[in-house]
Write an enzyme that holds these catalytic residues in place. Structure first.
Site, PDB file in Angstrom:
ATOM      1  N   LYS A  88      32.260  36.737  39.712  1.00  0.00           N
ATOM      2  CA  LYS A  88      30.985  37.421  39.981  1.00  0.00           C
ATOM      3  C   LYS A  88      29.833  36.430  39.874  1.00  0.00           C
ATOM      4  CE  LYS A  88      28.883  39.890  36.606  1.00  0.00           C
ATOM      5  NZ  LYS A  88      27.494  39.402  36.434  1.00  0.00           N
ATOM      6  N   ASN A  89      29.820  35.654  38.798  1.00  0.00           N
ATOM      7  CA  ASN A  89      28.658  34.812  38.529  1.00  0.00           C
ATOM      8  C   ASN A  89      28.566  33.593  39.442  1.00  0.00           C
ATOM      9  OD1 ASN A  89      27.959  36.603  36.583  1.00  0.00           O
ATOM     10  ND2 ASN A  89      28.363  35.270  34.832  1.00  0.00           N
ATOM     11  N   CYS A 142      17.559  44.754  30.246  1.00  0.00           N
ATOM     12  CA  CYS A 142      18.992  44.890  30.046  1.00  0.00           C
ATOM     13  C   CYS A 142      19.187  45.604  28.719  1.00  0.00           C
ATOM     14  CB  CYS A 142      19.635  43.514  29.976  1.00  0.00           C
ATOM     15  SG  CYS A 142      20.938  43.305  31.174  1.00  0.00           S
ATOM     16  N   ARG A 182      15.357  39.577  27.957  1.00  0.00           N
ATOM     17  CA  ARG A 182      15.881  38.445  28.724  1.00  0.00           C
ATOM     18  C   ARG A 182      14.767  37.965  29.652  1.00  0.00           C
ATOM     19  NH1 ARG A 182      21.813  39.634  30.848  1.00  0.00           N
ATOM     20  NH2 ARG A 182      21.659  37.415  31.261  1.00  0.00           N
ATOM     21  N   ASP A 192      29.827  35.568  27.110  1.00  0.00           N
ATOM     22  CA  ASP A 192      30.443  36.673  27.848  1.00  0.00           C
ATOM     23  C   ASP A 192      31.848  37.018  27.337  1.00  0.00           C
ATOM     24  OD1 ASP A 192      28.189  36.950  29.360  1.00  0.00           O
ATOM     25  OD2 ASP A 192      28.991  35.993  31.159  1.00  0.00           O
ATOM     26  N   ARG A 230      30.302  46.853  37.196  1.00  0.00           N
ATOM     27  CA  ARG A 230      29.439  45.769  37.687  1.00  0.00           C
ATOM     28  C   ARG A 230      30.221  44.457  37.775  1.00  0.00           C
ATOM     29  NH1 ARG A 230      25.024  44.305  34.048  1.00  0.00           N
ATOM     30  NH2 ARG A 230      25.107  42.627  35.540  1.00  0.00           N
TER      31      ARG A 230
HETATM   32  C1  UD1 Z   1      23.984  34.066  33.024  1.00  0.00           C
HETATM   33  C2  UD1 Z   1      25.170  34.951  33.345  1.00  0.00           C
HETATM   34  C3  UD1 Z   1      25.524  35.811  32.136  1.00  0.00           C
HETATM   35  C4  UD1 Z   1      25.712  34.950  30.900  1.00  0.00           C
HETATM   36  C5  UD1 Z   1      24.533  34.009  30.701  1.00  0.00           C
HETATM   37  C6  UD1 Z   1      24.762  33.011  29.570  1.00  0.00           C
HETATM   38  C7  UD1 Z   1      24.983  35.372  35.713  1.00  0.00           C
HETATM   39  C8  UD1 Z   1      24.673  36.348  36.798  1.00  0.00           C
HETATM   40  N1  UD1 Z   1      24.822  35.811  34.456  1.00  0.00           N
HETATM   41  O1  UD1 Z   1      22.878  34.909  32.768  1.00  0.00           O
HETATM   42  O2  UD1 Z   1      26.727  36.516  32.438  1.00  0.00           O
HETATM   43  O3  UD1 Z   1      25.841  35.779  29.760  1.00  0.00           O
HETATM   44  O4  UD1 Z   1      24.278  33.256  31.903  1.00  0.00           O
HETATM   45  O5  UD1 Z   1      25.890  32.239  29.820  1.00  0.00           O
HETATM   46  O6  UD1 Z   1      25.411  34.260  35.959  1.00  0.00           O
HETATM   47  N2  UD1 Z   1      16.001  32.245  28.868  1.00  0.00           N
HETATM   48  C9  UD1 Z   1      14.657  32.118  28.627  1.00  0.00           C
HETATM   49  N3  UD1 Z   1      13.784  32.120  29.674  1.00  0.00           N
HETATM   50  C10 UD1 Z   1      14.222  32.237  30.971  1.00  0.00           C
HETATM   51  C11 UD1 Z   1      15.600  32.357  31.210  1.00  0.00           C
HETATM   52  C12 UD1 Z   1      16.471  32.356  30.147  1.00  0.00           C
HETATM   53  O7  UD1 Z   1      14.220  32.005  27.472  1.00  0.00           O
HETATM   54  O8  UD1 Z   1      13.383  32.221  31.881  1.00  0.00           O
HETATM   55  C13 UD1 Z   1      16.955  32.243  27.740  1.00  0.00           C
HETATM   56  C14 UD1 Z   1      17.707  33.563  27.591  1.00  0.00           C
HETATM   57  O9  UD1 Z   1      16.969  34.518  26.871  1.00  0.00           O
HETATM   58  C15 UD1 Z   1      18.958  33.116  26.873  1.00  0.00           C
HETATM   59  C16 UD1 Z   1      19.200  31.708  27.427  1.00  0.00           C
HETATM   60  O10 UD1 Z   1      17.976  31.310  28.038  1.00  0.00           O
HETATM   61  O11 UD1 Z   1      18.735  33.023  25.493  1.00  0.00           O
HETATM   62  C17 UD1 Z   1      20.307  31.607  28.446  1.00  0.00           C
HETATM   63  O12 UD1 Z   1      20.129  32.592  29.446  1.00  0.00           O
HETATM   64  P1  UD1 Z   1      20.522  32.326  30.963  1.00  0.00           P
HETATM   65  O13 UD1 Z   1      21.463  31.166  31.022  1.00  0.00           O
HETATM   66  O14 UD1 Z   1      19.284  32.252  31.778  1.00  0.00           O
HETATM   67  O15 UD1 Z   1      21.309  33.640  31.363  1.00  0.00           O
HETATM   68  P2  UD1 Z   1      21.400  34.315  32.780  1.00  0.00           P
HETATM   69  O16 UD1 Z   1      21.296  33.282  33.850  1.00  0.00           O
HETATM   70  O17 UD1 Z   1      20.494  35.472  32.854  1.00  0.00           O
END
Ligand code: UD1
Length: 437
Positions: free
Chosen positions: A22-23, A118, A123, A312, A404
């Site tokens: 998925k990711n 979420c 997030r 995950d 999902r």
């Molecule tokens: C992706 C995955 C999700 C997985 C996560 C962490 C997809 C669709 N989803 O989510 O399944 O659990 O990686 O491996 O691929 N953060 C910030 N600011 C931002 C963005 C992120 O502070 O603008 C922080 C988040 O709160 C979190 C960390 O960065 O603590 C990592 O999050 P991130 O890697 O961005 O997760 P996703 O890409 O949303």
């Protein structure tokens, strides 16, 4: 609404087959928006998130068709004339925010709704926005939308450091940078296999990218990209989930075969911790064989970016700890409050306490079937796992969360020996937990 009804105690005999990631599929779909032509992605899982993102892309103009039998998605992005991602769709799935990078790369302008909340905590998307600004975008926030534009119709490119490292922000910034006027640099970039596979697909479209799989990615913008023709990678989280299911619901001493996975994408930390529990595990190029031991050892884990332990798989690991002989902890350093599964697992009898971002699990408490509620994707699969080893019947409500990200899970588990079925039920107003029909 649907629920999964699991009659506990049946042995997981296998084999189980891993589907497409998925990711990885979602950013590959976003990449297709960058090219003026028809792209084709194979091994795409038939998941709610894929269908949601298809709709998000359609709004912008491209035609998207999904052949679910062939697991093939075709995206004709010859026309991208409405660079908007509306709230009604983005709120359903946070990864829809990839449209910010895809539309900035393709059109130099984008109006993308901020993602809905979420269930498991805040997030933010601040890094996506600040990074896009560092690459030359003018950004305004208006009525819940990010309105971005590149002066002159194309991003300049620039340099941005992600703190913390973020999978989604790395993907969004790559989408924007590959068609920028100049060069860009992403520091503390995500190194997850999903990001690498996506970056390699961009390269096959003609993008100039160095440093994939390291913490610094450098991009030289190009004028145009060719449509993509790519095979998606296997889902590493589904593989890890099946391995944990085999370790908990297999028959001790009898191997369970898991096919078509890419174990090299699991990360070394998960593999090391898994082996420490006492399971016998054999890795071959596309097949992982797991043999449950008589006694599982309690092994503490702490989530971290790749190649660390994946967040995950944290909820599923917690279930394994519930069956282990002793006490251990699961700490989530990525999402501090990703413990919505714990109260539900407690309802099933598991002995768990949460302090801050750490769950402490005292293994060995009897697990008994009950009615429990899914709260997010990984929590919901942990409830199915617990139901498989519970005494009696477990009703996992609100499985739309699970749908999902897990493709035909009950069908795969049934074929592998588990007594599980999907049933419809009605959730009555004022009864948040729902009442089985
Ligand atoms: C992706 C995955 C999700 C997985 C996560 C962490 C997809 C669709 N989803 O989510 O399944 O659990 O990686 O491996 O691929 N953060 C910030 N600011 C931002 C963005 C992120 O502070 O603008 C922080 C988040 O709160 C979190 C960390 O960065 O603590 C990592 O999050 P991130 O890697 O961005 O997760 P996703 O890409 O949303």
């Amino acid at each position: 609404m649907d629920k999964l009804v699991v009659h506990g105690g049946a042995s997981l005999d296998g084999p189980l087959t891993v589907g497409g990631s998925k990711n990885t599929a979602l950013p590959l779909m976003a990449a297709a928006v960058l090219a003026d032509g028809t792209s084709r992605i194979t091994k795409v899982p038939d998941l709610r998130d894929v269908r949601t993102f298809s709709n998000v892309i359609r709004v912008a103009g491209p035609a998207v068709t999904f052949d679910d039998d062939a697991h093939t998605l075709t995206i004709d992005a010859s026309t991208v004339d409405h660079p908007v991602a509306p709230y009604e769709l983005v709120k359903k799935m946070r990864a829809s925010f990839y449209m910010l990078g895809a539309l900035m790369g393709r059109c130099g302008e984008a109006k993308v709704s901020l993602p809905g909340g979420c269930a498991w905590g805040p997030r933010p998307v601040d890094l996506h926005i600040k990074g896009m600004e560092a690459f030359g975008a003018d950004i305004e926030l208006e009525e819940g939308y990010v309105i971005a534009s590149a002066p002159g119709g194309r991003l300049d490119g620039g340099s941005f450091r992600l703190e913390p490292s973020s999978v989604g922000a790395t993907i969004n910034l790559l989408l924007g940078a590959v068609r920028a006027e100049g060069a860009s640099r992403i520091e503390n970039a995500a190194q997850e296999p999903d990001v690498v596979a996506f970056g390699e697909a961009l390269q096959s479209m003609g993008a100039q990218i160095d440093g994939l799989g390291t913490d610094t990615i450098e991009i030289q913008g190009v004028d145009r990209l060719d449509p993509i023709s790519v095979r998606n990678t296997p889902d590493r989280i589904e593989l890890g989930t099946f391995m944990l299911m085999a370790a908990t619901a297999g028959t001790p001493g009898t191997p369970v075969e898991i096919r078509e996975g890419a174990h090299e994408h699991l990360g070394q930390n998960f593999k090391d911790k898994f082996a420490e529990t006492g399971v016998d595990v054999n890795y071959e190029p596309e097949t992982v064989t797991v043999t449950r031991p008589e006694t599982l050892r309690p092994v503490s884990i702490e989530t971290a970016p790749y190649p660390g332990f994946p967040t995950d798989l944290q909820a599923q690991w917690t279930v394994l700890l519930g069956l282990a002989d002793g006490t251990a902890t699961a700490t989530d350093t990525i999402y501090d409050d990703r413990f919505k599964h714990v109260p539900e697992l407690q309802r099933l009898g598991m002995d768990i306490s949460v302090d801050g971002n750490t769950a402490t699990v005292h293994g060995g408490a009897p697990i008994k079937g009950a009615q429990v509620m899914s709260t997010d994707l990984r929590a919901s699969v942990s409830l199915v796992m617990a139901g498989m080893v519970a005494d009696g019947t477990t009703h996992v409500l609100r499985v739309y969360h699970l749908d999902r990200g897990y493709e035909h899970l009950e069908g795969k588990l049934q074929a592998a020996g588990i007594d599980i079925e999907r049933q419809e039920y009605e959730e009555f107003e004022g009864d948040p937990a729902g009442t089985p029909a």
